[in-house]
Design a protein around this motif. Structure first.
Motif, mmCIF file in Angstrom:
data_model
loop_
_atom_site.group_PDB
_atom_site.id
_atom_site.type_symbol
_atom_site.label_atom_id
_atom_site.label_comp_id
_atom_site.label_asym_id
_atom_site.label_seq_id
_atom_site.Cartn_x
_atom_site.Cartn_y
_atom_site.Cartn_z
ATOM 1 N N ALA A 111 3.376 -66.321 4.877
ATOM 2 C CA ALA A 111 3.609 -65.009 4.265
ATOM 3 C C ALA A 111 2.445 -64.609 3.373
ATOM 4 C CB ALA A 111 4.906 -65.037 3.464
ATOM 5 N N LEU A 112 1.910 -65.566 2.631
ATOM 6 C CA LEU A 112 0.774 -65.279 1.746
ATOM 7 C C LEU A 112 -0.494 -64.977 2.552
ATOM 8 C CD1 LEU A 112 1.473 -68.030 -0.891
ATOM 9 C CD2 LEU A 112 1.475 -65.588 -1.327
ATOM 10 N N LEU A 113 -0.707 -65.706 3.637
ATOM 11 C CA LEU A 113 -1.871 -65.442 4.481
ATOM 12 C C LEU A 113 -1.771 -64.057 5.121
ATOM 13 C CD1 LEU A 113 -2.327 -68.912 6.250
ATOM 14 C CD2 LEU A 113 -3.713 -67.940 4.397
ATOM 15 N N GLY A 114 -0.560 -63.679 5.539
ATOM 16 C CA GLY A 114 -0.375 -62.346 6.102
ATOM 17 C C GLY A 114 -0.659 -61.266 5.082
ATOM 18 N N ASP A 115 -0.279 -61.506 3.829
ATOM 19 C CA ASP A 115 -0.525 -60.518 2.789
ATOM 20 C C ASP A 115 -2.006 -60.397 2.458
ATOM 21 O OD1 ASP A 115 2.022 -59.581 2.463
ATOM 22 O OD2 ASP A 115 2.554 -60.997 0.883
ATOM 23 N N LEU A 116 -2.781 -61.438 2.728
ATOM 24 C CA LEU A 116 -4.225 -61.320 2.522
ATOM 25 C C LEU A 116 -4.812 -60.191 3.355
ATOM 26 C CD1 LEU A 116 -5.669 -64.964 2.324
ATOM 27 C CD2 LEU A 116 -5.766 -63.183 0.575
ATOM 28 N N VAL A 117 -4.276 -59.988 4.543
ATOM 29 C CA VAL A 117 -4.736 -58.877 5.387
ATOM 30 C C VAL A 117 -4.464 -57.542 4.706
ATOM 31 C CG1 VAL A 117 -4.479 -57.754 7.632
ATOM 32 C CG2 VAL A 117 -4.393 -60.248 7.472
ATOM 33 N N ARG A 118 -3.304 -57.441 4.048
ATOM 34 C CA ARG A 118 -2.965 -56.228 3.328
ATOM 35 C C ARG A 118 -3.928 -55.997 2.169
ATOM 36 N NH1 ARG A 118 1.323 -56.479 0.670
ATOM 37 N NH2 ARG A 118 2.092 -54.356 0.890
ATOM 38 N N TYR A 119 -4.309 -57.066 1.493
ATOM 39 C CA TYR A 119 -5.245 -56.940 0.372
ATOM 40 C C TYR A 119 -6.631 -56.487 0.862
ATOM 41 C CZ TYR A 119 -1.659 -59.946 -1.743
ATOM 42 O OH TYR A 119 -0.471 -60.480 -2.177
ATOM 43 N N VAL A 120 -7.044 -57.028 2.008
ATOM 44 C CA VAL A 120 -8.322 -56.608 2.585
ATOM 45 C C VAL A 120 -8.285 -55.124 2.947
ATOM 46 C CG1 VAL A 120 -9.873 -56.885 4.563
ATOM 47 C CG2 VAL A 120 -8.927 -58.903 3.428
ATOM 48 N N LEU A 121 -7.168 -54.683 3.522
ATOM 49 C CA LEU A 121 -7.037 -53.278 3.893
ATOM 50 C C LEU A 121 -7.086 -52.384 2.664
ATOM 51 C CD1 LEU A 121 -6.550 -51.121 6.007
ATOM 52 C CD2 LEU A 121 -4.089 -51.575 5.853
ATOM 53 N N ALA A 122 -6.369 -52.767 1.595
ATOM 54 C CA ALA A 122 -6.383 -51.979 0.360
ATOM 55 C C ALA A 122 -7.789 -51.914 -0.222
ATOM 56 C CB ALA A 122 -5.416 -52.581 -0.654
ATOM 57 N N SER A 123 -8.500 -53.024 -0.220
ATOM 58 C CA SER A 123 -9.870 -53.052 -0.743
ATOM 59 C C SER A 123 -10.787 -52.152 0.067
ATOM 60 C CB SER A 123 -10.404 -54.490 -0.730
ATOM 61 O OG SER A 123 -9.588 -55.355 -1.493
ATOM 62 N N THR A 124 -10.623 -52.202 1.390
ATOM 63 C CA THR A 124 -11.452 -51.362 2.262
ATOM 64 C C THR A 124 -11.199 -49.888 2.011
ATOM 65 O OG1 THR A 124 -11.410 -53.092 3.965
ATOM 66 C CG2 THR A 124 -12.051 -50.879 4.658
ATOM 67 N N VAL A 125 -9.938 -49.512 1.875
ATOM 68 C CA VAL A 125 -9.591 -48.109 1.618
ATOM 69 C C VAL A 125 -10.222 -47.627 0.319
ATOM 70 C CG1 VAL A 125 -7.697 -46.532 1.062
ATOM 71 C CG2 VAL A 125 -7.469 -48.145 2.966
ATOM 72 N N ILE A 126 -10.112 -48.426 -0.734
ATOM 73 C CA ILE A 126 -10.668 -48.034 -2.028
ATOM 74 C C ILE A 126 -12.184 -47.881 -1.955
ATOM 75 C CG2 ILE A 126 -11.039 -48.817 -4.403
ATOM 76 C CD1 ILE A 126 -8.296 -50.117 -4.277
#
Length: 257
Positions: A111-126
Motif C-alpha cells: 500500500a505504501l509503495l502504491g502511494d509513492l506513485v501518487r506522491y510522484v504524480l502530485a510532485s509532477t503536477v506542482i
C-alpha cells in the motif's frame, strides 16, 4: 502429480499489493483529485494571494513558495494511506491474507509503495504548474530531482504514522481527524509560506524540531543549487526515526490483530 508453487518473496508479494493499490485508482479515478487538482489549487491560490503582499510580484514569490508547496501538498496526502488500510481492515482483507502463504506485512508495504506513485504524480503536477507560472530553479534538473527524491523518502517514512493510525483507529473519520490535528501545526507553523525573521521563543523551539520545516529548507536549497548538508541530514535522520518507530509499531500491531 500436483506441482507445489514456490512461496513468493517479500518483495514480489509487496509489488503485487502495490499493483492492487494502483488498480483501485484505475477503477476510482476520483481518488486522484488530491494529487492533481489539490496541488494546482494550492499553488495558484497562495502564489497570487500572498505573492503581491510578501514579495515584489507573484512571480518572485513563486521562486520561494513552490518548494514549500511541493512539500506541504505531498505530506498532506499521506493520510490516505491510513484511510485505505482502515478500509481493508473493516473489509477483512488482512484476515484473508493470513491464510495465504505470503509475507504477512506485504499488504502494508505494498500500500505504501502504491502511494509513492501518487506522491510522484502530485510532485509532477506542482512542478509543471510552477514552470508554466514562471518558476525557474537555479539548481536545474539535478537540484529539482534531488529535492523531489528527498520529499518522497520523507513522505514514505511519514506515511507509517498513518499506517499505524489505520490499524489502531476504528473509523476512516478518526484517521482523518487525527491527521488534521497533526499536519496543520507542523505545516502552517513551518517556513512553507514565509521565513520567520523574529519568531517568539515557543515557535522558534517548535520549528527547531519540526521535520517539515527542515524538509522545506533542504528542498528549497536543493532547487536553488545549494546542497545544505545539515538540513538534508536532519531530514534523512527524521525519516529513519519515523520508519523505525512507526514502522515497528505498525508491524507489531498488524501481527497482533
Amino acid at each position: 502429480m500436483s506441482t507445489v508453487l514456490p512461496r513468493p518473496g517479500a518483495w514480489s508479494a509487496s509489488l503485487v499489493f502495490a499493483t492492487r493499490a494502483l488498480l483501485k485508482l484505475k477503477h476510482r479515478p476520483e481518488q486522484l483529485i488530491d494529487v492533481t487538482i489539490f496541488p494546482v489549487i494550492m499553488t495558484l491560490m497562495f502564489t497570487y494571494l500572498l505573492g503581491s503582499t510578501l514579495a515584489a510580484s507573484p512571480a518572485d514569490y513563486l521562486q520561494f513558495l513552490l518548494p514549500g508547496v511541493l512539500v506541504m501538498s505531498v505530506v498532506m496526502i499521506t493520510p490516505n494511506t491510513g484511510v485505505g488500510i482502515n478500509v481493508d481492515v473493516e473489509k477483512g482483507l488482512f484476515d484473508r491474507i493470513r491464510t495465504l502463504a505470503v509475507w504477512r506485512p506485504s499488504a502494508l508495504v505494498g500500500a505504501l509503495l502504491g502511494d509513492l506513485v501518487r506522491y510522484v504524480l502530485a510532485s509532477t503536477v506542482i512542478l509543471v504548474v510552477g514552470l508554466v507560472l514562471g518558476f525557474r530553479p537555479p539548481g536545474g534538473v539535478l537540484g529539482v530531482l534531488a529535492g523531489v527524491v528527498l520529499v518522497l523518502v520523507f513522505a514514505f517514512a511519514f506515511s507509517w504514522i498513518w499506517t499505524l493510525a489505520g490499524l489502531v483507529l476504528r473509523t476512516q473519520k478518526s484517521v482523518m481527524s487525527v491527521s488534521v490535528l497533526v499536519l496543520f501545526p507542523f505545516t502552517f507553523l513551518s517556513n512553507v509560506f514565509v521565513e520567520p525573521k523574529n519568531p517568539p521563543a515557543w515557535l522558534r523551539m517548535f520549528m527547531r524540531f519540526d521535520p517539515i520545516a527542515h524538509l522545506v529548507t533542504a528542498v528549497r536549497g536543493l532547487m536553488r543549487g545549494v546542497w545544505n548538508g545539515p538540513e538534508i541530514g536532519w531530514t534523512l535522520l527524521s525519516a529513519v526515526l519515523l520508519l523505525a518507530v512507526f514502522g515497528t509499531l505498525s508491524m507489531w500491531r498488524y501481527n497482533r490483530r
